[in-house]
Design a protein around this motif. Structure first.
Motif, PDB file in Angstrom:
ATOM      1  N   ASN A 137       0.739  -1.208  -0.411  1.00 27.74           N
ATOM      2  CA  ASN A 137      -0.186   0.080  -0.784  1.00 27.74           C
ATOM      3  C   ASN A 137       0.693   1.057   0.098  1.00 27.74           C
ATOM      4  N   PRO A 138       1.045   2.087  -1.006  1.00 23.53           N
ATOM      5  CA  PRO A 138       0.119   1.413  -2.422  1.00 23.53           C
ATOM      6  C   PRO A 138       0.947   0.547  -3.140  1.00 23.53           C
ATOM      7  N   ILE A 139       0.365  -0.174  -3.911  1.00 27.25           N
ATOM      8  CA  ILE A 139       0.258  -1.263  -4.431  1.00 27.25           C
ATOM      9  C   ILE A 139       1.182  -1.208  -5.806  1.00 27.25           C
ATOM     10  N   THR A 140       2.661  -1.928  -5.486  1.00 30.39           N
ATOM     11  CA  THR A 140       3.529  -1.819  -6.461  1.00 30.39           C
ATOM     12  C   THR A 140       3.895  -2.974  -7.886  1.00 30.39           C
ATOM     13  N   ILE A 141       4.514  -2.458  -8.463  1.00 23.56           N
ATOM     14  CA  ILE A 141       4.906  -3.829  -9.494  1.00 23.56           C
ATOM     15  C   ILE A 141       6.556  -4.394  -9.338  1.00 23.56           C
ATOM     16  N   THR A 142       6.843  -5.426  -9.377  1.00 27.86           N
ATOM     17  CA  THR A 142       8.216  -6.090  -9.775  1.00 27.86           C
ATOM     18  C   THR A 142       8.178  -6.395 -10.881  1.00 27.86           C
ATOM     19  N   ARG A 143       9.614  -6.021 -11.347  1.00 25.20           N
ATOM     20  CA  ARG A 143       9.528  -6.526 -13.010  1.00 25.20           C
ATOM     21  C   ARG A 143      10.946  -7.585 -13.294  1.00 25.20           C
ATOM     22  N   TYR A 144      10.369  -8.179 -14.093  1.00 26.61           N
ATOM     23  CA  TYR A 144      11.977  -8.844 -14.050  1.00 26.61           C
ATOM     24  C   TYR A 144      12.121  -9.581 -15.644  1.00 26.61           C
ATOM     25  N   THR A 145      13.801  -9.618 -16.582  1.00 20.27           N
ATOM     26  CA  THR A 145      13.042 -10.088 -17.562  1.00 20.27           C
ATOM     27  C   THR A 145      14.223 -11.535 -17.966  1.00 20.27           C
ATOM     28  N   PRO A 146      13.692 -12.214 -18.361  1.00 22.02           N
ATOM     29  CA  PRO A 146      13.882 -13.457 -18.642  1.00 22.02           C
ATOM     30  C   PRO A 146      15.028 -13.782 -19.327  1.00 22.02           C
ATOM     31  N   PRO A 147      16.277 -14.804 -18.887  1.00 25.27           N
ATOM     32  CA  PRO A 147      17.195 -15.030 -20.359  1.00 25.27           C
ATOM     33  C   PRO A 147      16.201 -14.556 -21.649  1.00 25.27           C
ATOM     34  N   GLY A 148      16.380 -14.288 -22.690  1.00 22.71           N
ATOM     35  CA  GLY A 148      16.363 -14.755 -24.406  1.00 22.71           C
ATOM     36  C   GLY A 148      15.422 -15.901 -24.984  1.00 22.71           C
ATOM     37  N   ASN A 149      15.803 -17.374 -23.987  1.00 21.27           N
ATOM     38  CA  ASN A 149      15.598 -18.210 -24.822  1.00 21.27           C
ATOM     39  C   ASN A 149      13.557 -19.001 -24.163  1.00 21.27           C
ATOM     40  N   VAL A 150      13.375 -17.595 -22.992  1.00 19.55           N
ATOM     41  CA  VAL A 150      11.909 -17.705 -22.257  1.00 19.55           C
ATOM     42  C   VAL A 150      11.687 -17.045 -23.175  1.00 19.55           C
ATOM     43  N   GLN A 151      10.342 -17.613 -23.528  1.00 20.09           N
ATOM     44  CA  GLN A 151       9.005 -17.147 -24.200  1.00 20.09           C
ATOM     45  C   GLN A 151       8.052 -17.145 -23.057  1.00 20.09           C
ATOM     46  N   SER A 152       6.960 -16.597 -23.578  1.00 22.15           N
ATOM     47  CA  SER A 152       6.275 -17.019 -22.672  1.00 22.15           C
ATOM     48  C   SER A 152       4.756 -16.815 -24.171  1.00 22.15           C
ATOM     49  N   TYR A 153       4.318 -17.326 -24.483  1.00 18.23           N
ATOM     50  CA  TYR A 153       2.655 -18.292 -25.419  1.00 18.23           C
ATOM     51  C   TYR A 153       1.991 -18.560 -24.379  1.00 18.23           C
ATOM     52  N   GLY A 154       2.653 -19.379 -23.917  1.00 17.12           N
ATOM     53  CA  GLY A 154       1.658 -20.177 -22.721  1.00 17.12           C
ATOM     54  C   GLY A 154       2.391 -19.848 -20.737  1.00 17.12           C
ATOM     55  N   PHE A 155       1.464 -19.606 -19.972  1.00 16.20           N
ATOM     56  CA  PHE A 155       1.784 -18.457 -18.949  1.00 16.20           C
ATOM     57  C   PHE A 155       0.848 -18.809 -18.088  1.00 16.20           C
ATOM     58  N   THR A 156       1.365 -19.285 -16.285  1.00 17.22           N
ATOM     59  CA  THR A 156       0.090 -19.935 -15.435  1.00 17.22           C
ATOM     60  C   THR A 156       1.269 -19.611 -13.768  1.00 17.22           C
ATOM     61  N   VAL A 157       0.635 -19.494 -13.210  1.00 19.67           N
ATOM     62  CA  VAL A 157       1.652 -19.292 -11.836  1.00 19.67           C
ATOM     63  C   VAL A 157       1.444 -20.899 -11.006  1.00 19.67           C
ATOM     64  N   ASP A 158       2.126 -21.492 -10.631  1.00 18.34           N
ATOM     65  CA  ASP A 158       1.670 -22.804 -10.110  1.00 18.34           C
ATOM     66  C   ASP A 158       1.429 -22.381  -8.366  1.00 18.34           C
ATOM     67  N   LYS A 159       1.337 -23.827  -7.835  1.00 15.79           N
ATOM     68  CA  LYS A 159       0.786 -23.485  -6.593  1.00 15.79           C
ATOM     69  C   LYS A 159       1.820 -23.067  -4.829  1.00 15.79           C
ATOM     70  N   ASP A 160       3.379 -23.123  -6.200  1.00 14.90           N
ATOM     71  CA  ASP A 160       3.972 -21.987  -4.709  1.00 14.90           C
ATOM     72  C   ASP A 160       4.585 -21.482  -5.181  1.00 14.90           C
ATOM     73  N   GLY A 161       3.610 -20.686  -6.098  1.00 19.31           N
ATOM     74  CA  GLY A 161       3.475 -18.776  -6.526  1.00 19.31           C
ATOM     75  C   GLY A 161       5.044 -19.098  -7.630  1.00 19.31           C
ATOM     76  N   ASN A 162       5.407 -19.618  -8.192  1.00 16.88           N
ATOM     77  CA  ASN A 162       6.641 -20.155  -9.166  1.00 16.88           C
ATOM     78  C   ASN A 162       6.011 -19.838 -10.779  1.00 16.88           C
ATOM     79  N   PRO A 163       6.096 -18.693 -11.485  1.00 16.41           N
ATOM     80  CA  PRO A 163       6.234 -18.461 -13.203  1.00 16.41           C
ATOM     81  C   PRO A 163       6.402 -19.196 -14.181  1.00 16.41           C
ATOM     82  N   TRP A 164       5.504 -20.357 -14.711  1.00 14.58           N
ATOM     83  CA  TRP A 164       5.829 -21.160 -15.704  1.00 14.58           C
ATOM     84  C   TRP A 164       5.722 -20.584 -17.434  1.00 14.58           C
ATOM     85  N   PHE A 165       6.646 -20.837 -17.908  1.00 19.23           N
ATOM     86  CA  PHE A 165       6.393 -20.357 -19.872  1.00 19.23           C
ATOM     87  C   PHE A 165       6.392 -21.345 -20.216  1.00 19.23           C
ATOM     88  N   GLY A 166       5.261 -20.938 -21.205  1.00 19.40           N
ATOM     89  CA  GLY A 166       5.582 -22.069 -22.319  1.00 19.40           C
ATOM     90  C   GLY A 166       6.083 -21.276 -24.115  1.00 19.40           C
TER      91      GLY A 166
END
Length: 207
Positions: A109-138
Motif C-alpha cells: 500500500n500503495p500497490i507496486t510492481i516487480t519487473r523481471y527480464t528472463p534470458p532470451g531463450n525464455v518465451q511466454s506464449y503460455g503462462f501460469t503460476v503454480d501452487k508455490d507461486g512460481n511462474p511457468w512459461f510455454g
C-alpha cells in the motif's frame, strides 16, 4: 452479459487487452464465501509511440475500473501483456510474448510492481503460476521454463527445448503444457521439474 467496458488502447490487435485474470475477492466470514471479485487486465496505452502498458483492476460485479497501474517502457516485443495468472497470495502476474514479466504487489500500500527480464531463450506464449507461486512459461520457439521465485533462477525442463508450446496450466502435482510439435500435451512434474510423458491427441495440428 453483466457488463462491458472499452479501454483506449493503441488500436492494433497486438496492443489490446489480452492478458486477464480474476481474483476470488475478499473472504466474508459472515457469508462463509468470497465476495467482491476483481478482474485484472493489461493493454498498451493509446498515446502515439507510447510503450507504456496499463494494468487495471476492475470490479467484477459492476465493471467499474478501480485501479490503473502504469508500466512505462514495457519490453514485450511490440505486444501488450500476453498472459496473466494469479499466485497463491492472489497477486496478479503478467507476461509478455517475448520480453519481461511483472508481478503486481497488491499486498503493498500503495500497490507496486516487480519487473523481471528472463534470458532470451525464455518465451511466454503460455503462462501460469503454480501452487508455490512460481511462474511457468510455454515457449512457442523455446522450452517450458519455470522461474524459481525463492532462488531467482530460471529452470528449463529437459526434453522440451524443441517444442512449439502453447497454453500451460498446473494442478497440485503437475504442469500441463499444450504442444504443436508434436501435437498433444505434456505432463511435467512440478517438484522435480522433469518431463513425465507426452500425450498424443492426434489427429490435430494446432493445440
Amino acid at each position: 452479459v453483466r457488463w462491458s467496458i472499452t479501454r483506449p488502447f493503441q488500436g492494433q490487435w497486438h496492443h489490446g487487452p489480452r492478458g486477464v485474470t480474476w481474483t476470488p475477492g475478499e473472504w466474508s466470514y459472515d457469508e462463509c464465501k468470497y465476495v467482491k471479485p476483481k478482474v485484472w487486465l493489461g493493454y498498451m496505452s493509446n498515446a502515439p509511440g507510447n510503450t507504456t502498458v496499463h494494468l487495471i483492476r476492475v470490479d467484477g460485479v459492476s465493471g467499474v475500473v478501480e485501479e490503473t497501474i502504469p508500466v512505462p517502457n514495457w519490453n514485450g516485443s511490440g505486444f501488450a501483456p500476453y498472459g496473466a495468472a494469479l499466485d497463491p497470495q492472489f497477486r496478479p502476474w503478467f507476461s509478455s510474448l517475448r520480453g519481461e514479466f511483472v508481478r503486481v504487489n497488491t499486498d503493498a500500500n500503495p500497490i507496486t510492481i516487480t519487473r523481471y527480464t528472463p534470458p532470451g531463450n525464455v518465451q511466454s506464449y503460455g503462462f501460469t503460476v503454480d501452487k508455490d507461486g512460481n511462474p511457468w512459461f510455454g515457449g512457442n520457439c523455446g522450452p517450458v521454463t519455470v522461474f524459481d521465485v525463492k532462488t531467482q533462477t530460471y529452470v528449463s525442463v529437459p526434453g522440451t527445448q524443441n517444442g512449439c508450446w502453447r497454453g500451460v496450466t498446473g494442478d497440485e502435482n503437475y504442469l500441463w503444457a499444450a504442444n504443436n510439435s508434436p501435437c498433444g500435451f505434456s505432463q511435467i512434474d512440478l517438484a522435480s521439474r522433469t518431463l513425465i510423458k507426452n500425450w498424443s491427441t492426434n489427429p490435430c495440428s494446432t493445440a
